[in-house]
Design a protein around this motif. Structure first.
Motif, mmCIF file in Angstrom:
data_model
loop_
_atom_site.group_PDB
_atom_site.id
_atom_site.type_symbol
_atom_site.label_atom_id
_atom_site.label_comp_id
_atom_site.label_asym_id
_atom_site.label_seq_id
_atom_site.Cartn_x
_atom_site.Cartn_y
_atom_site.Cartn_z
ATOM 1 N N PHE A 125 36.051 -6.247 34.322
ATOM 2 C CA PHE A 125 34.855 -6.654 34.291
ATOM 3 C C PHE A 125 33.764 -5.671 33.883
ATOM 4 O O PHE A 125 33.506 -4.474 34.862
ATOM 5 C CB PHE A 125 33.971 -7.455 35.241
ATOM 6 N N GLY A 126 33.238 -5.387 32.726
ATOM 7 C CA GLY A 126 32.005 -4.585 32.449
ATOM 8 C C GLY A 126 30.419 -5.127 32.800
ATOM 9 O O GLY A 126 30.572 -6.031 33.383
ATOM 10 N N PRO A 127 29.619 -4.509 32.249
ATOM 11 C CA PRO A 127 28.298 -4.817 32.353
ATOM 12 C C PRO A 127 28.037 -6.156 31.691
ATOM 13 O O PRO A 127 28.560 -6.770 30.778
ATOM 14 C CB PRO A 127 27.398 -3.853 31.909
ATOM 15 N N TRP A 128 26.821 -7.241 32.189
ATOM 16 C CA TRP A 128 26.371 -8.184 31.549
ATOM 17 C C TRP A 128 25.214 -8.357 31.683
ATOM 18 O O TRP A 128 24.526 -7.887 32.683
ATOM 19 C CB TRP A 128 27.150 -9.402 32.136
ATOM 20 N N GLU A 129 24.457 -9.021 30.908
ATOM 21 C CA GLU A 129 23.018 -9.652 31.077
ATOM 22 C C GLU A 129 22.430 -10.653 30.186
ATOM 23 O O GLU A 129 23.264 -11.018 29.580
ATOM 24 C CB GLU A 129 22.136 -8.423 31.177
ATOM 25 N N ASN A 153 22.835 -4.049 20.410
ATOM 26 C CA ASN A 153 22.785 -2.269 20.382
ATOM 27 C C ASN A 153 21.968 -1.864 21.569
ATOM 28 O O ASN A 153 22.265 -0.919 22.062
ATOM 29 C CB ASN A 153 21.764 -2.148 18.933
ATOM 30 N N LEU A 154 20.887 -2.693 22.146
ATOM 31 C CA LEU A 154 20.244 -2.346 23.250
ATOM 32 C C LEU A 154 21.182 -2.403 24.364
ATOM 33 O O LEU A 154 21.077 -1.405 25.456
ATOM 34 C CB LEU A 154 18.849 -2.954 23.458
ATOM 35 N N PHE A 155 21.948 -3.411 24.643
ATOM 36 C CA PHE A 155 22.879 -3.568 25.633
ATOM 37 C C PHE A 155 23.686 -2.452 25.648
ATOM 38 O O PHE A 155 23.961 -1.767 26.920
ATOM 39 C CB PHE A 155 23.436 -4.783 25.458
#
Length: 378
Positions: free
Chosen positions: A34-38, A86-88
């Motif tokens: 699992f990588g980042p998420w938001e 892109n910001l993520f």
């Protein structure tokens, strides 16, 4: 194909004002990391544009040419989501070259399931070619059309990812995965079969009810429902709806079960009754499965509503497990799913199956906009 990072995007039909963004590392078969998420907020003007587009789509009903507002909304949401990606990536220390693909679900504006031997129709707004140019990576989009064109329901597509999630936590046939978004869907697997279908409404009717009555976005923490009483006679009638008793596969549009089911009730009793209806519909769904699960792992926004969780446990007669409590990410699941499906699309693996969407045989799907290429492949 080796395991690679992919980004998944999801915007639900509840129009909560956010873009779900999540990364996973996968080969399209297993969840390796699992990588980042938001949650990235949409600009306010896009939220109002999408709300207007949904209203117009319901009037259109696939009759005649597409409304002009569709293209306007499609470009606006694609550009907004591309900027969000892109910001993520920048925020979390990734470059576009680190990503195998973006799985871009887009915004569902209308979904009509097959009926009476006639094929269904589905429309998700989202231009993969625009996103590919802005983000600089392969983009997989328009995930549902191939399934619908092959005679399937076009939903739910989450089943194969839910199966991977259940495998990751070591769950067996006594478990099922339940997602509570605008609509609820369930996935159950044993060693030889995978079954998934929409169970009924989840958050959409009660959110719409609260919005119409108070102007607020939702019944946060179920507090309004908790202060009301369920109209049990009305609930009994609602639970006799033919959809709930129909065999799978089956799918719903977000507006198939509207907030007007509670018309005539007060604010609190209406919220309580609509919440109980979501729970009772889950119970009807469990009764249809070859083996009735004893436990359900719940993801999606509805899991944060303790009243809804309590009602599901009681009315569906099942142990409720919050996804986050077993090492999964309940808020990220839908976005993760489309990262996973993007990897499957790149690999040519099927996304839908006879007992998930009703296609005659496992069906690949998703259109691919290649990085640096103006061509889009199916």
């Amino acid at each position: 194909m080796k395991s690679s990072w992919a980004v998944g995007l999801m915007t639900g039909t509840v129009l909560d004002g956010f873009i779900d963004i999540a990364m996973i590392r996968s080969d399209g078969e297993t969840i390796d990391e699992f990588g980042p998420w938001e949650l990235a907020p949409y600009p306010t003007d896009i939220r109002s544009l999408l709300a207007e587009t949904l209203d117009i789509a319901r009037e259109w009903q696939f009759k005649g040419p597409e409304p002009e507002i569709f293209r306007k909304a499609e470009i606006a949401l694609t550009e907004a989501q591309s900027l969000a990606v892109n910001l993520f990536l920048e925020k979390h220390g990734f470059q576009s070259s680190d990503i195998a693909a973006v799985g871009f679900h887009g915004q569902t504006v209308l979904h009509v399931a097959p009926q009476g031997g006639n094929r269904g129709f589905t429309r998700q707004l989202g231009d993969g070619a625009i996103m590919s140019r802005i983000v600089g990576t392969d983009v997989v989009f328009d995930f549902r059309s191939a399934d619908v064109e092959a005679g399937g329901q076009g939903a739910p597509l989450s089943a194969i990812y839910h199966k991977a999630m259940l495998q990751k936590i070591g769950a067996g046939a006594d478990h099922a995965m339940l997602n509570l978004g605008g609509v609820a869907n369930i996935t159950w697997c044993n060693s030889s079969d995978m079954i998934a279908f929409d169970t009924g409404p989840a958050n959409a009717p009660v959110n719409d009810w609260i919005r119409a009555k108070t102007g607020k976005e939702m019944d946060r923490d179920g507090k309004i429902a908790a202060s009301g009483n369920v109209d049990e006679e009305r609930l009994r009638v609602l639970l006799s709806h033919p959809f709930l008793h129909a065999p799978y596969p089956k799918s719903l549009d977000r507006f198939d079960f509207p907030a007007s089911m509670a018309d005539g009730l007060g604010l609190e009793d209406g919220a309580a009754t609509l919440t109980a209806f979501t729970a009772g519909a889950v119970g009807k769904a469990l009764d249809l499965l070859p083996e009735r699960p004893k436990k359900i792992v719940v993801c999606g926004g509805g899991r944060k509503n303790p009243v809804m969780m309590k009602e599901i446990s009681k009315r569906a007669n099942v142990e409720v497990i919050i996804a986050d409590d077993v090492g999964l990410r309940g808020d990220a699941v839908e976005a993760e799913c489309f990262a996973y499906l993007a990897m499957r699309s790149l690999k040519g693996l099927p996304l839908s199956f006879p007992h998930t969407t009703g296609v005659a045989k496992p069906q690949t799907g998703g259109r691919i906009a290649r990085r640096g290429d103006l061509e889009v492949s199916s």
